[in-house]
Design a protein around this motif. Sequence first.
Motif, PDB file in Angstrom:
ATOM      1  N   ASP A  91       0.635  -1.242  -0.052  1.00 37.25           N
ATOM      2  CA  ASP A  91       0.036   0.086   0.157  1.00 37.25           C
ATOM      3  C   ASP A  91       0.849   1.489   0.004  1.00 37.25           C
ATOM      4  OD1 ASP A  91      -2.278  -1.414  -0.064  1.00 37.25           O
ATOM      5  OD2 ASP A  91      -2.427  -1.415   2.110  1.00 37.25           O
ATOM      6  N   ASN A  92       2.274   1.134   0.091  1.00 41.30           N
ATOM      7  CA  ASN A  92       3.061   2.308   0.418  1.00 41.30           C
ATOM      8  C   ASN A  92       3.744   2.546  -0.930  1.00 41.30           C
ATOM      9  OD1 ASN A  92       4.478   4.684   0.641  1.00 41.30           O
ATOM     10  ND2 ASN A  92       5.209   3.862   2.801  1.00 41.30           N
ATOM     11  N   PRO A  93       3.488   2.951  -2.000  1.00 40.11           N
ATOM     12  CA  PRO A  93       4.531   3.421  -3.158  1.00 40.11           C
ATOM     13  C   PRO A  93       5.830   4.043  -2.615  1.00 40.11           C
ATOM     14  CG  PRO A  93       3.033   4.987  -3.160  1.00 40.11           C
ATOM     15  CD  PRO A  93       2.629   4.261  -1.987  1.00 40.11           C
ATOM     16  N   GLY A  94       6.204   4.573  -1.658  1.00 39.32           N
ATOM     17  CA  GLY A  94       7.195   5.289  -1.233  1.00 39.32           C
ATOM     18  C   GLY A  94       8.303   4.169  -0.587  1.00 39.32           C
ATOM     19  N   LEU A  95       7.938   2.868  -0.408  1.00 42.55           N
ATOM     20  CA  LEU A  95       8.657   1.896   0.390  1.00 42.55           C
ATOM     21  C   LEU A  95       8.580   0.667  -0.506  1.00 42.55           C
ATOM     22  CD1 LEU A  95      10.332   1.452   2.578  1.00 42.55           C
ATOM     23  CD2 LEU A  95       7.967   0.512   3.946  1.00 42.55           C
ATOM     24  N   ILE A  96       9.594   0.390  -1.062  1.00 41.74           N
ATOM     25  CA  ILE A  96      10.088  -0.947  -1.852  1.00 41.74           C
ATOM     26  C   ILE A  96      11.043  -1.470  -1.223  1.00 41.74           C
ATOM     27  CG2 ILE A  96       8.598  -0.079  -3.931  1.00 41.74           C
ATOM     28  CD1 ILE A  96      11.375   0.251  -5.255  1.00 41.74           C
ATOM     29  N   HIS A  97      10.968  -2.871  -1.082  1.00 40.15           N
ATOM     30  CA  HIS A  97      11.967  -3.727  -0.310  1.00 40.15           C
ATOM     31  C   HIS A  97      13.055  -4.332  -1.583  1.00 40.15           C
ATOM     32  CE1 HIS A  97       9.861  -3.353   3.507  1.00 40.15           C
ATOM     33  NE2 HIS A  97       8.921  -3.695   2.773  1.00 40.15           N
ATOM     34  N   PRO A  98      14.358  -4.239  -1.422  1.00 41.77           N
ATOM     35  CA  PRO A  98      15.131  -4.907  -2.061  1.00 41.77           C
ATOM     36  C   PRO A  98      14.828  -6.394  -2.270  1.00 41.77           C
ATOM     37  CG  PRO A  98      16.387  -3.512  -0.451  1.00 41.77           C
ATOM     38  CD  PRO A  98      14.924  -3.629  -0.090  1.00 41.77           C
ATOM     39  N   GLY A  99      15.235  -6.934  -3.367  1.00 39.88           N
ATOM     40  CA  GLY A  99      14.829  -8.442  -3.654  1.00 39.88           C
ATOM     41  C   GLY A  99      13.661  -8.555  -4.282  1.00 39.88           C
TER      42      GLY A  99
END
Length: 246
Positions: A91-99
Amino acid sequence: MPAKGKHRRTKSISLTRGIAVAGTGAAVLVLPVLGATTAGAAQGVPAAKSAAAPATYVVAQGDSLVKIAREHSLSGGWKKLYQDNRATVGDNPGLIHPGIKLTLGTKSPAKPAATRASAERADRSEQRTALTAAPAKKTYTNNLDGWIKESLDIMAKHGIPGSYEGIHRNIMRESSGNPLAINNWDSNAVAGTPSKGLLQVIDPTFKAYHVAGTSMNSYDPVANITAACNYAAAKYGSIDNVNGAY
């Protein structure tokens, strides 16, 4: 000495070849036949290209949707990239996780060099928008403190009054903080509806004052607190006003 003659280069005839057909008379009929190099030969139609599978990208440390969309010149920018990968990103486009793997859409037409600087400024602005587009989901600890705080946030959305101190005080009196507590000896238990959970709520009361968005299990800590506070608000004005059995 042989007489000098004019030398001419033999013409190359690539357009036609002749087939001599003997007739019944002396004349010979020559029929032209088109060859593969004839100017009027039909041009070959390129085979239709099969649609390529969408490209994928593995997120690296320091990446953002805006950065990835810009570096891959994606049509629709980061917003389209987010829309296509929302199930993966969350839900948060400003937070993406590596991998995590993202599906990349189609590329935009190349931008003129003169507009790149302004485009990059726009991208930075969009990055700030992405970071604030959806707040990160609030998390709570899985203990009494977290249960009370989560209940208070739900209560605030539904206009149910109550304070941390009032809830905590009543919980400690009713169940000593045990979410699986059950009263099997009082009049409610004799009637077949024992008091349950942190705030010792009987099933009919729990169902009547259950708050949407919480579990339907009366032993669930957050659901139990929220329903009990909703009941206390209706009967006493607030859980803060409860100082004994209710």
